[in-house]
Enzyme design. Structure first.
Site, PDB file in Angstrom:
ATOM      1  N   GLU A 119      10.480  72.239  59.808  1.00  0.00           N
ATOM      2  CA  GLU A 119      11.357  73.058  60.645  1.00  0.00           C
ATOM      3  C   GLU A 119      12.802  72.949  60.208  1.00  0.00           C
ATOM      4  OE1 GLU A 119       9.122  71.750  64.747  1.00  0.00           O
ATOM      5  OE2 GLU A 119      11.279  71.626  64.610  1.00  0.00           O
TER       6      GLU A 119
ATOM      7  N   CYS B  23      13.571  68.175  67.917  1.00  0.00           N
ATOM      8  CA  CYS B  23      13.007  67.667  66.686  1.00  0.00           C
ATOM      9  C   CYS B  23      11.471  67.689  66.613  1.00  0.00           C
ATOM     10  CB  CYS B  23      13.494  66.210  66.682  1.00  0.00           C
ATOM     11  SG  CYS B  23      13.460  65.406  65.168  1.00  0.00           S
TER      12      CYS B  23
END
Ligand code: SAH
Length: 349
Positions: free
Chosen positions: A93, A334
């Site tokens: 990501e 996260c």
């Protein structure tokens, strides 16, 4: 060097590669510019390199790109989260954020993570592998391409522990700031670590101008160890000494991150302990209301509790900010988007 990710190589190494292919030294420099300044996706576009060199490069150093699998845009603040597939199918990501001072991209340094912090989604499946410098650079480049303008700031706060991938993170920083690449100022880069003490000393020796952020999350060993297994290996006094050393040898002010978990590390006593720990240091403290992660039972501290915590720390003369929660509506924290895709794999085409 053949078989390596070509984007991870320093300019001097590229010169060597091109020399071995029968090219000239200035063509090695051109290759560096094509990769990191113009950021082209194929050797065919590098029109001023001899054909023979280009075909050897294609053979020895296949040029891969990140494949965008998913994007989410926050309706609240325009934050954009990208999920990229790497050449081997692993997913990482990156998050693009718009701030007043410029645009920032948060990148991942590893696929998965082995640090095991209790509240973090990135660590749930363990570490798969470290990313190459080229794969980290490509996140910055690909997000810039998608947004139609280069990003000005980078934070290494996505999935992974950057200092657990030390050689590649160094290459990443040096190549990103290279004057014939993107030439991003190192002062616009932040690397966040859970506190791997020997690597902090190594990093201090590199004399970089980046900001180092240390994930504290507790002001005593007992508190830290509840949230972060790494705190059992490196005790708080050693971590703080390493950070002081980093500041002394680079002149760069430390940032401390403190993710606030309701009832765990957000009491008045916690604030006092943190105040005493950081008092007198030339540093910046960032309070992060913990982002709830599926499968983990941690709750975010109340807004009022966070404000009170901040006030108390300010009384100790500490420079504190509460991190704005960017992209709260899009699995902001996260590792969460990657996690979701691992649970529900995208349908094969
Ligand atoms: N491994 C590095 C970078 C990781 S992420 C490090 O530990 O610093 C950047 C920051 O986000 C770290 O401080 C991390 O502890 C924090 N973080 C991770 N998951 C979070 C969550 N769910 N809520 C709030 N902060 C989180």
């Amino acid at each position: 060097m053949s078989g390596q990710d070509i984007r991870s190589l320093y300019q001097e190494e590229l010169i060597q590669v091109v020399r071995e292919m029968g090219g000239r030294d200035f063509q090695g420099k051109q290759l560096f510019r094509w990769l990191h300044q113009k950021q082209v996706g194929s050797y065919q576009e590098m029109t001023d390199l001899p054909k023979a060199v280009r075909s050897q490069l294609e053979e020895g150093y296949p040029l891969t790109s990140l494949y965008p699998v998913d994007t989410q845009v926050s309706a609240l603040d325009g934050t954009r989260k990208f999920l990229f597939a790497l050449a081997d199918g692993q997913m990482v990501e990156s998050v693009w954020m718009h701030y007043r001072h410029g645009d920032s991209v948060c990148i991942s340094s590893q696929a998965g993570c082995r640090m095991g912090c209790r509240f973090c989604a990135s660590t749930i499946g363990g570490l798969i592998r470290g990313l190459s410098a080229g794969e980290m650079l490509e996140q910055v480049y690909a997000v810039g391409r998608a947004m139609g303008k280069p990003v000005s700031h980078v934070v290494v706060m996505g999935t992974g522990e950057p200092l657990d991938n030390y050689d590649q993170i160094l290459r990443f920083i040096r190549i990103l700031s290279h004057e014939q690449g993107m030439h991003m100022s190192q002062r616009n880069m932040t690397v966040s670590t859970c506190g791997i003490v020997p690597r902090i000393y190594d990093l201090a020796r590199e004399k970089l101008q980046i900001t180092l952020a240390l994930s504290l999350h507790g002001a005593t060993d007992a508190k830290r160890q509840k949230l972060m297994p790494i705190a059992k290996e490196y005790h708080l006094d050693a971590v703080m000494k390493a950070c002081d050393h980093y500041f002394k040898s680079t002149g760069r002010r430390m940032t401390y991150e403190y993710s606030m978990v309701s009832g765990m590390n957000d009491t008045g006593q916690d604030a006092a302990e943190l105040g005493r720990l950081l008092r007198g240091k030339n540093c910046h403290l960032n309070l992060i209301p913990v982002n709830p992660v599926k499968g983990r039972s941690f709750r975010q501290s109340d807004k009022k509790v966070v404000a009170r915590f901040k006030n108390k720390l300010e009384k100790y003369g500490i420079n504190v900010t509460i991190r704005r929660e960017m992209g709260r509506d899009i699995d902001g924290a996260c590792g969460q988007l990657r996690r979701r895709h691992m649970e529900e794999p995208p349908v094969a085409e």
